[in-house]
Design an enzyme around this catalytic site. Sequence first.
Site, PDB file in Angstrom:
ATOM      1  N   ILE A 149      59.321  14.706  40.677  1.00 16.30           N
ATOM      2  CA  ILE A 149      58.411  14.754  41.986  1.00 16.30           C
ATOM      3  C   ILE A 149      57.301  13.992  42.318  1.00 16.30           C
ATOM      4  CG2 ILE A 149      59.805  17.273  42.423  1.00 16.30           C
ATOM      5  CD1 ILE A 149      57.150  18.456  41.449  1.00 16.30           C
ATOM      6  N   SER A 150      56.748  13.620  41.060  1.00 13.52           N
ATOM      7  CA  SER A 150      55.552  12.984  41.205  1.00 13.52           C
ATOM      8  C   SER A 150      55.207  11.876  39.682  1.00 13.52           C
ATOM      9  CB  SER A 150      54.325  13.821  41.296  1.00 13.52           C
ATOM     10  OG  SER A 150      53.017  13.216  41.258  1.00 13.52           O
ATOM     11  N   GLY A 196      52.213   9.020  38.286  1.00 15.77           N
ATOM     12  CA  GLY A 196      51.018   8.392  38.368  1.00 15.77           C
ATOM     13  C   GLY A 196      51.099   7.404  36.956  1.00 15.77           C
ATOM     14  N   LYS A 197      49.792   7.088  36.883  1.00 12.18           N
ATOM     15  CA  LYS A 197      49.612   6.015  35.674  1.00 12.18           C
ATOM     16  C   LYS A 197      49.330   6.878  34.318  1.00 12.18           C
ATOM     17  CE  LYS A 197      44.516   5.764  36.346  1.00 12.18           C
ATOM     18  NZ  LYS A 197      43.496   5.055  36.571  1.00 12.18           N
ATOM     19  N   GLU A 198      49.047   8.003  34.335  1.00 11.44           N
ATOM     20  CA  GLU A 198      49.023   8.888  33.148  1.00 11.44           C
ATOM     21  C   GLU A 198      50.056   9.907  32.954  1.00 11.44           C
ATOM     22  OE1 GLU A 198      45.438  11.073  33.889  1.00 11.44           O
ATOM     23  OE2 GLU A 198      43.808   9.383  33.916  1.00 11.44           O
ATOM     24  N   SER A 199      50.710  10.339  33.942  1.00 14.25           N
ATOM     25  CA  SER A 199      51.907  11.184  33.435  1.00 14.25           C
ATOM     26  C   SER A 199      52.848  11.284  34.545  1.00 14.25           C
ATOM     27  CB  SER A 199      51.385  12.637  33.516  1.00 14.25           C
ATOM     28  OG  SER A 199      50.467  13.041  34.646  1.00 14.25           O
ATOM     29  N   VAL A 200      53.932  11.987  34.338  1.00 11.28           N
ATOM     30  CA  VAL A 200      55.015  12.052  35.277  1.00 11.28           C
ATOM     31  C   VAL A 200      55.389  13.596  35.334  1.00 11.28           C
ATOM     32  CG1 VAL A 200      57.675  11.754  35.672  1.00 11.28           C
ATOM     33  CG2 VAL A 200      56.212   9.747  34.745  1.00 11.28           C
ATOM     34  N   ASP A 205      38.515  15.796  40.566  1.00 14.85           N
ATOM     35  CA  ASP A 205      39.595  15.508  41.524  1.00 14.85           C
ATOM     36  C   ASP A 205      39.900  16.738  42.267  1.00 14.85           C
ATOM     37  OD1 ASP A 205      41.570  14.836  42.928  1.00 14.85           O
ATOM     38  OD2 ASP A 205      42.817  14.308  41.093  1.00 14.85           O
TER      39      ASP A 205
END
Length: 185
Positions: free
Chosen positions: A40-41, A43-47, A183
């Site tokens: 569902i999402s 990024g550069k650090e995690s899935v 964030d």
Amino acid sequence: MYTFPNLRPTLQEKVLDKKTRVMMLKMVNSGIVKKINGVISGGKESVIIHCNGGRLPGKDTPVPNECVFKIHKTSLNEFRRRREYLDNRYTGAVNCRTKQLIEVWALKEVNNLNRLRRAGIMCPEVVAHRKQLLLLSFIGSNSVPAQTLNDAIFSSDQLKSAYQQLLSGMKAMYGKSKLVHADLS
């Protein structure tokens, strides 16, 4: 090696190394997770992978129906810069390899989420944690994540209320948990 039919093959090759797939499969086989639905999402650090929860083994504790796997990527150069954010409770991580550092970072995230929940601050609940793999409660419904502040559309009154909730949450986060988070999306 087992593959997950609802996850793209390229994702499984690049993010889900053999050890991560085994950890996920063990959670499925033990009944903690009933079904893995898909990404569902990312990024550069995690899935973030959506799944349906089952039950914790040996306990009569149900896992939330909607959960997510948060998988910290194990091949990141960005994590080398994160050493400075690890406080003295994680001193062993200063000189460790990147994969070990990512596991320490995930443990720090688990500890921080638990601190926030104890302080009454809304955040995902940590259901299970294995190395760089976190199983968290899902914030959203029907596989659709809750909107971010960037995407939300507010009326004037809703905006004032959201701002007050944000300030209250930030005060509680620092005042009760001694945490600061940059964030706020």
